[in-house]
Design an enzyme around this catalytic site. Structure first.
Site, PDB file in Angstrom:
ATOM      1  N   GLY A 113       0.832  -1.193   0.000  1.00  0.00           N
ATOM      2  CA  GLY A 113       0.000   0.000   0.000  1.00  0.00           C
ATOM      3  C   GLY A 113       0.868   1.245   0.000  1.00  0.00           C
ATOM      4  O   GLY A 113       2.042   1.209   0.386  1.00  0.00           O
ATOM      5  N   CYS A 114       0.300   2.366  -0.423  1.00  0.00           N
ATOM      6  CA  CYS A 114       1.094   3.594  -0.530  1.00  0.00           C
ATOM      7  C   CYS A 114       1.522   4.112   0.837  1.00  0.00           C
ATOM      8  O   CYS A 114       2.714   4.378   1.072  1.00  0.00           O
ATOM      9  CB  CYS A 114       0.318   4.650  -1.300  1.00  0.00           C
ATOM     10  SG  CYS A 114      -1.372   4.950  -0.723  1.00  0.00           S
ATOM     11  N   TYR A 115       0.587   4.243   1.774  1.00  0.00           N
ATOM     12  CA  TYR A 115       0.955   4.705   3.124  1.00  0.00           C
ATOM     13  C   TYR A 115       1.909   3.724   3.814  1.00  0.00           C
ATOM     14  O   TYR A 115       2.913   4.144   4.397  1.00  0.00           O
ATOM     15  CB  TYR A 115      -0.295   4.883   3.984  1.00  0.00           C
ATOM     16  CG  TYR A 115      -1.207   6.020   3.616  1.00  0.00           C
ATOM     17  CD1 TYR A 115      -0.783   7.344   3.671  1.00  0.00           C
ATOM     18  CD2 TYR A 115      -2.529   5.773   3.241  1.00  0.00           C
ATOM     19  CE1 TYR A 115      -1.634   8.389   3.354  1.00  0.00           C
ATOM     20  CE2 TYR A 115      -3.394   6.811   2.924  1.00  0.00           C
ATOM     21  CZ  TYR A 115      -2.943   8.120   2.983  1.00  0.00           C
ATOM     22  OH  TYR A 115      -3.789   9.146   2.680  1.00  0.00           O
ATOM     23  N   PRO A 116       1.628   2.413   3.777  1.00  0.00           N
ATOM     24  CA  PRO A 116       2.555   1.478   4.405  1.00  0.00           C
ATOM     25  C   PRO A 116       3.964   1.539   3.828  1.00  0.00           C
ATOM     26  O   PRO A 116       4.940   1.293   4.549  1.00  0.00           O
ATOM     27  CB  PRO A 116       1.912   0.113   4.143  1.00  0.00           C
ATOM     28  CG  PRO A 116       0.456   0.404   4.060  1.00  0.00           C
ATOM     29  CD  PRO A 116       0.383   1.730   3.348  1.00  0.00           C
ATOM     30  N   THR A 117       4.087   1.854   2.535  1.00  0.00           N
ATOM     31  CA  THR A 117       5.427   1.952   1.939  1.00  0.00           C
ATOM     32  C   THR A 117       6.277   2.963   2.696  1.00  0.00           C
ATOM     33  O   THR A 117       7.432   2.686   3.037  1.00  0.00           O
ATOM     34  CB  THR A 117       5.324   2.332   0.453  1.00  0.00           C
ATOM     35  OG1 THR A 117       4.681   1.262  -0.254  1.00  0.00           O
ATOM     36  CG2 THR A 117       6.689   2.576  -0.153  1.00  0.00           C
TER      37      THR A 117
END
Length: 309
Positions: A113-117
């Site tokens: 996911g973008c935030y988890p990255t």
């Protein structure tokens, strides 16, 4: 040898950006379906099984269904949905964290996911090195361009002019939290506070650290040094050696696609606090760029081929 690729969900935001990154690359041949065949189950099943690599840009349930339609042990899958990110048998598509060899050898890859990255890039190496504790209630504040919400959120911003900031997941149920906890190897789920702003793309993820009360936490300089050493071999992830000169990090409208990620460790003068900050493109390293990076690796190509860095 040419690798055949089928993007299931190619008409969506992530799919369109992946296709743009593959345009003109002779290493890949795209299998495409006409508009009238995209929702034809037999046509999709044929494409899913004909491709060397399938990239799923679908809602979670549709992604699971698509995997179930693959009736061979040859086709490799990169899933950009949330469906398989913490599922058994799937490799997390973050080569800097799980290892390039692991991604290159995988047959089933779950795109992060973008935030988890951003969160995992900041926290996982420091926890792994023993510089930050596993059992700590980390907070994560993050803001993204509205394209991260897909067509639904893009349409909402078009219909609701004048919104300057939209905070969400106030019910604590954001679907990214399980992967944030799992791949940062945390005993406690982070408190995640995401928001979107009226810029199409771009993302800033921050983890504030009250160093003075975190058991065993070193100063900001040592944390920065550790991150720089961890990502020393990466052409995608960089670590800033100094704080932003202006004391600010901004998101701007109309920026070009970017597939890199820049990390910051900013410490207070008294050494009692620090802020870990990741800058990335939610559609780049946060989605389509990450998928292409994994595609390059499983195809035996340089991982940065076709990326905007």
């Amino acid at each position: 040898m040419t690798t055949t690729v089928f993007i299931d969900g190619a008409a969506g935001t992530t799919g369109l950006e992946i296709a743009a990154r593959l345009e003109g690359r002779s290493e890949f041949a795209l299998i495409t379906l006409t508009d009238d065949r995209r929702k034809d189950a037999m046509a999709r099943a044929e494409a899913l099984n004909d491709a060397d690599v399938v990239i799923l840009c679908l809602p979670d349930d549709a992604a699971r269904e698509a995997v179930g339609l693959i009736a061979n042990d040859r086709t490799r899958v990169i899933d950009a949905s949330t469906a398989h990110r913490v599922a058994d048998g799937w490799t997390y598509g973050f080569p800097e964290i799980v290892g390039r060899d692991a991604v290159a050898a995988a047959t089933r890859i779950a795109n992060p996911g973008c935030y988890p990255t951003g969160f995992i890039a900041l926290i996982a190496p420091l926890v792994r090195a023993g510089l930050l504790p596993v059992a700590w209630p980390y907070n994560c504040h993050a803001v993204s361009g509205y394209s991260g919400g897909g067509k639904a959120l893009i349409d909402r911003f078009a219909r609701e002019p004048g919104i300057a900031w939209r905070g969400y997941a106030l019910d604590f149920g954001h679907k990214h939290v399980p992967e944030m906890q799992a791949y940062a190897h945390l005993a406690i789920a982070p408190l995640f506070a995401p928001a979107v702003v009226p810029a199409y793309r771009g993302m800033v993820v921050e983890v504030p650290l009250p160093i003075e009360i975190i058991p065993g936490a070193p100063d900001a300089a040592r944390l920065r040094e550790a991150l720089a050493a961890f990502y020393a071999g990466s052409a995608v992830v960089t670590v800033a050696q100094t704080a932003p000169e202006s004391g600010e990090i901004v998101l701007r409208e109309g920026v070009a696609p970017w597939d890199g990620m820049r990390l910051h460790v900013i410490g207070s003068e008294d050494g009692r606090q620090a802020r870990l900050v990741a800058e990335l493109d939610n559609l780049g390293k946060g989605a389509s760029g990450a998928a292409v990076q994994s595609l390059n690796l499983i195809s035996g190509l340089p991982e940065t081929a076709g990326l905007s860095l």
